[in-house]
Design a protein around this motif. Structure first.
Motif, PDB file in Angstrom:
ATOM      1  N   LEU A   1       0.768  -1.214   0.014  1.00  0.00           N
ATOM      2  CA  LEU A   1       0.132   0.046   0.215  1.00  0.00           C
ATOM      3  C   LEU A   1       0.928   1.181   0.030  1.00  0.00           C
ATOM      4  O   LEU A   1       0.529   2.165  -0.586  1.00  0.00           O
ATOM      5  CB  LEU A   1      -0.866   0.087   1.283  1.00  0.00           C
ATOM      6  CG  LEU A   1      -1.955   1.189   1.340  1.00  0.00           C
ATOM      7  CD1 LEU A   1      -2.952   1.167   0.042  1.00  0.00           C
ATOM      8  CD2 LEU A   1      -2.847   1.112   2.476  1.00  0.00           C
TER       9      LEU A   1
ATOM     10  N   HIS B   1      -7.512   7.520  -9.342  1.00  0.00           N
ATOM     11  CA  HIS B   1      -8.788   6.961  -9.282  1.00  0.00           C
ATOM     12  C   HIS B   1      -9.316   7.491 -10.809  1.00  0.00           C
ATOM     13  O   HIS B   1     -10.172   6.584 -11.255  1.00  0.00           O
ATOM     14  CB  HIS B   1      -9.672   7.623  -8.337  1.00  0.00           C
ATOM     15  CG  HIS B   1      -9.680   7.188  -6.988  1.00  0.00           C
ATOM     16  ND1 HIS B   1     -10.588   7.452  -5.972  1.00  0.00           N
ATOM     17  CD2 HIS B   1      -8.859   6.191  -6.601  1.00  0.00           C
ATOM     18  CE1 HIS B   1     -10.024   6.632  -4.788  1.00  0.00           C
ATOM     19  NE2 HIS B   1      -9.102   6.091  -5.177  1.00  0.00           N
TER      20      HIS B   1
ATOM     21  N   ILE C   1      -8.271   4.805 -13.230  1.00  0.00           N
ATOM     22  CA  ILE C   1      -9.095   3.542 -13.138  1.00  0.00           C
ATOM     23  C   ILE C   1     -10.426   3.561 -14.000  1.00  0.00           C
ATOM     24  O   ILE C   1     -10.829   2.738 -14.609  1.00  0.00           O
ATOM     25  CB  ILE C   1      -9.518   3.142 -11.697  1.00  0.00           C
ATOM     26  CG1 ILE C   1      -8.040   2.929 -10.586  1.00  0.00           C
ATOM     27  CG2 ILE C   1     -10.512   1.896 -11.518  1.00  0.00           C
ATOM     28  CD1 ILE C   1      -8.498   2.779  -9.387  1.00  0.00           C
TER      29      ILE C   1
ATOM     30  N   GLU D   1      -6.473  -3.096  -9.357  1.00  0.00           N
ATOM     31  CA  GLU D   1      -7.581  -1.698  -9.024  1.00  0.00           C
ATOM     32  C   GLU D   1      -8.023  -1.776  -7.524  1.00  0.00           C
ATOM     33  O   GLU D   1      -7.801  -0.770  -6.957  1.00  0.00           O
ATOM     34  CB  GLU D   1      -8.793  -2.137  -9.758  1.00  0.00           C
ATOM     35  CG  GLU D   1      -8.964  -1.915 -11.256  1.00  0.00           C
ATOM     36  CD  GLU D   1     -10.050  -1.796 -12.099  1.00  0.00           C
ATOM     37  OE1 GLU D   1     -11.128  -1.800 -11.538  1.00  0.00           O
ATOM     38  OE2 GLU D   1     -10.271  -1.724 -13.216  1.00  0.00           O
ATOM     39  N   PRO D   2      -8.128  -3.006  -6.769  1.00  0.00           N
ATOM     40  CA  PRO D   2      -8.398  -2.810  -5.431  1.00  0.00           C
ATOM     41  C   PRO D   2      -7.161  -1.952  -4.791  1.00  0.00           C
ATOM     42  O   PRO D   2      -7.589  -1.132  -3.993  1.00  0.00           O
ATOM     43  CB  PRO D   2      -8.585  -4.252  -4.769  1.00  0.00           C
ATOM     44  CG  PRO D   2      -8.812  -5.074  -6.026  1.00  0.00           C
ATOM     45  CD  PRO D   2      -8.231  -4.317  -7.135  1.00  0.00           C
ATOM     46  N   VAL D   3      -6.138  -2.386  -4.792  1.00  0.00           N
ATOM     47  CA  VAL D   3      -5.064  -1.550  -4.185  1.00  0.00           C
ATOM     48  C   VAL D   3      -4.819  -0.013  -4.775  1.00  0.00           C
ATOM     49  O   VAL D   3      -4.577   0.709  -3.934  1.00  0.00           O
ATOM     50  CB  VAL D   3      -3.687  -2.468  -4.224  1.00  0.00           C
ATOM     51  CG1 VAL D   3      -2.302  -1.430  -3.869  1.00  0.00           C
ATOM     52  CG2 VAL D   3      -3.617  -3.549  -3.637  1.00  0.00           C
TER      53      VAL D   3
ATOM     54  N   ILE E   1      -7.378   1.639  -5.780  1.00  0.00           N
ATOM     55  CA  ILE E   1      -8.577   2.359  -5.124  1.00  0.00           C
ATOM     56  C   ILE E   1      -8.126   2.973  -3.808  1.00  0.00           C
ATOM     57  O   ILE E   1      -8.151   3.813  -3.339  1.00  0.00           O
ATOM     58  CB  ILE E   1     -10.007   1.723  -5.005  1.00  0.00           C
ATOM     59  CG1 ILE E   1     -10.445   1.299  -6.283  1.00  0.00           C
ATOM     60  CG2 ILE E   1     -10.989   2.430  -4.223  1.00  0.00           C
ATOM     61  CD1 ILE E   1     -11.904   0.473  -6.306  1.00  0.00           C
ATOM     62  N   LEU E   2      -7.591   1.754  -2.850  1.00  0.00           N
ATOM     63  CA  LEU E   2      -7.161   2.144  -1.509  1.00  0.00           C
ATOM     64  C   LEU E   2      -5.953   3.017  -1.573  1.00  0.00           C
ATOM     65  O   LEU E   2      -5.824   4.029  -0.455  1.00  0.00           O
ATOM     66  CB  LEU E   2      -6.399   0.773  -1.024  1.00  0.00           C
ATOM     67  CG  LEU E   2      -7.345  -0.032  -0.193  1.00  0.00           C
ATOM     68  CD1 LEU E   2      -6.770  -1.119   0.524  1.00  0.00           C
ATOM     69  CD2 LEU E   2      -8.260   0.724   0.849  1.00  0.00           C
TER      70      LEU E   2
ATOM     71  N   ASP F   1      -7.245   6.564  -1.940  1.00  0.00           N
ATOM     72  CA  ASP F   1      -8.194   6.795  -0.729  1.00  0.00           C
ATOM     73  C   ASP F   1      -7.150   7.185   0.556  1.00  0.00           C
ATOM     74  O   ASP F   1      -7.308   7.985   1.333  1.00  0.00           O
ATOM     75  CB  ASP F   1      -8.817   5.609  -0.217  1.00  0.00           C
ATOM     76  CG  ASP F   1      -9.974   5.358  -0.960  1.00  0.00           C
ATOM     77  OD1 ASP F   1     -10.310   6.050  -1.704  1.00  0.00           O
ATOM     78  OD2 ASP F   1     -10.649   4.087  -1.006  1.00  0.00           O
ATOM     79  N   THR F   2      -5.844   6.630   0.479  1.00  0.00           N
ATOM     80  CA  THR F   2      -4.754   6.700   1.524  1.00  0.00           C
ATOM     81  C   THR F   2      -4.269   7.761   1.287  1.00  0.00           C
ATOM     82  O   THR F   2      -3.954   8.965   2.385  1.00  0.00           O
ATOM     83  CB  THR F   2      -3.624   5.669   1.444  1.00  0.00           C
ATOM     84  OG1 THR F   2      -4.435   4.252   1.634  1.00  0.00           O
ATOM     85  CG2 THR F   2      -2.747   5.736   2.530  1.00  0.00           C
TER      86      THR F   2
END
Lengths: 345, 345
Positions: free
Chosen positions: B35, B86, B89, B108-110, B112-113, B116-117
């Motif tokens: 992350l 973002h 994506i 994509e999941p990481v 998105i995170l 957000d981070t």
């Protein structure tokens, strides 16, 4: 349904109208329309509103009025909703609160944006709360808002880190209890702790009370997640809205699995690992496998262990409430702690 | 390369070390490792660092020191980076700054995170800036941080709204110039305006200067985006790193298209709409179609129109700088305004 569940349902219900109105007014200015609808959707899907109620209750318990804390309470709920929307995309969960998840209705791009919008609106809501605080001292108001922002931003970073840890655990069965507890603290506990701590700050609680309320939130947050693991095995399908043992069926890491793997002899450990791998790869292992896993959990007392860990946290959380003067709100906070274990879903 | 480009390159370069160090220290505590890496990746991919430099320059131009504004400058860059991650994506853009985009490297999941981070870390950075402000009055420091948070949160909502508007324009060729300008203001201008306004706030500028700096940022932000539309048609492939006319090839709405559609006779309008639809559906229309569109743009003076709109905004932006006392930073802000039109990429 036990008396605790009924009483807590009544308490949460008594705040939900105010909270929903405030959410609606906060999100009503979003444009274009589809972004507004996608952003509002989950907030109207019948969540328990536990987090915002905690913020308001703690604020009241330390002597604040509802106006001082409601915008912060709403911010906490918006951040919770943002994380649900993004988690559902990441985890490919197509249902949430009994409805199709946001990305199923609007597609992933709009769902990502709806989450981002809620996140931004949450900060806006906290900033706007400075004009609502019941204090004659403007510097004091700014100070409270600033402290709250700091607590909330810290929780947001932790939510992201916890979700990344959780995704990292997938298919990794070598997780220690300490790592598991750290993950659920970040993923679930940190925002609940931020909810209770920011309630204490906004209501004007002193340093000692504020720290105690953070710890109360952290403990009930941890217990909440552990109880989710427990309910997956001991509840019935109708109550939890999914088949019993669905965590095993999906090969998910839970505190029960972590505990059983740490205690089991080599034979049982290998059996359990095999079942978890099948679950992790197929997303749905057989009823026989679930029963086999359950008998291993029972043999090592792991289900009872999980319950005991949650129970200890709830007992500790309730002790922390002793710092508060007696009030209806304090009583409600104690009931909510009990509710975490009493709830069936 | 013109003198303006060289001079601005030198100015941005003189701040980039400080900004990069601060970004690194802000993001160094993120865990788990993947992350952290995904969050840092784009910040090290050689962006121009225009936004954070604007914050620091405005802060200096109103009399603040670099310490007062650098954490806010970093926050602005982190928010910009979050929105790029973002957007990539959402828009399925697989390359960014000449490297594979975050979701291509980590999934994509990481991604998105990671976005957000960065978003969460940006707010943390602003909150932490209160201890760095060069002012003896703690209430004044809190006030500045609070105002900055408000400006930034507003920009974040607008970024989401602008991206939603932009996605809504896809395949919709009935966009008015006013709607187009509103979209690019929200998507690009709002954060640049937040960068310059928050620099003025953190540096201790008064209300009048702060408003003027917001407007300066808004105008150069709009000109920046319009110039992007213009460069896509008049630059050469080597400079902009993509084929000339790639916006037409993808059927994208630009101010040039909006202008041509509003002026063209029915025959030309239908020709252009046909080309745009092919581009929008195929993502890549032919060289002949691009040339045909170009000749329609030229016939109606739409390329020159776009340049003139951008030029007017830059002239207005530079006039707003007159409110500032003379200084090197003021001179740099004027050069950056020129650079928006002079740049080749």
């Amino acid at each position: 349904m036990s008396n605790v569940n009924e009483e807590v349902g009544r308490i949460l219900g008594s705040y939900s109208q105010n909270i929903n109105n405030e959410i609606e007014s906060t999100l009503s200015s979003i444009s274009p329309n589809d972004l507004q609808e996608a952003s509002i959707y989950l907030t109207k899907a019948g969540g328990k509103m536990l987090r915002p109620a905690l913020t308001v209750l703690v604020s009241e318990a330390v002597g604040g009025n509802i106006e001082s804390s409601i915008k912060v309470a709403v911010a906490i709920e918006l951040i919770h909703t943002f994380s649900l929307i993004h988690d559902d995309i990441m985890d490919k969960d197509d249902m949430r609160r009994g409805k199709p998840s946001v990305h199923k209705v609007w597609g992933e791009p709009v769902a990502i944006l709806a989450g981002d919008t809620l996140f931004s609106k949450a900060y806006e809501s906290i900033i706007n709360s400075k004009d609502e605080i019941d204090s004659p001292n403007p510097e004091e108001c700014l100070e409270r808002v600033n402290k709250t922002l700091s607590v909330v931003a810290d929780a947001c970073v932790k939510i992201c880190e916890g979700q990344a840890q959780d995704m990292g655990f997938e298919g990794n069965f070598d997780v220690k209890e300490e790592e598991y507890l750290d993950m659920i603290f970040k993923k679930t506990g940190a925002l609940i702790a931020a909810a209770t701590k920011s309630g204490a700050i906004m209501g004007g609680g002193d340093e000692e009370i504020t720290s105690a309320m953070y710890e109360y939130g952290r403990l009930i947050g941890l217990a909440f997640q552990i109880q989710d693991d427990y309910l997956d095995l001991v509840s019935d399908e109708n109550s939890i809205g999914k088949p019993v043992g669905s965590d095993i069926a999906e090969g998910k890491m839970t505190i029960i699995v972590v505990n059983a793997l740490s205690k089991a002899n080599d034979e049982d450990k290998n059996k359990l690992l095999k079942i978890l791998k099948i679950g992790n790869e197929s997303g749905n292992c057989s009823k026989e496998h679930i029963d086999e896993a359950l008998s291993i959990f029972e043999k090592y007392g792991s289900i009872q262990y999980a319950y005991n860990v949650a129970l200890k946290k709830i007992q500790d959380a309730k002790k922390l409430l002793e710092i508060l003067p007696d009030s209806e709100s304090k009583y409600a906070l104690s009931l909510i702690a009990d509710f975490v274990l009493e709830r069936q879903s």
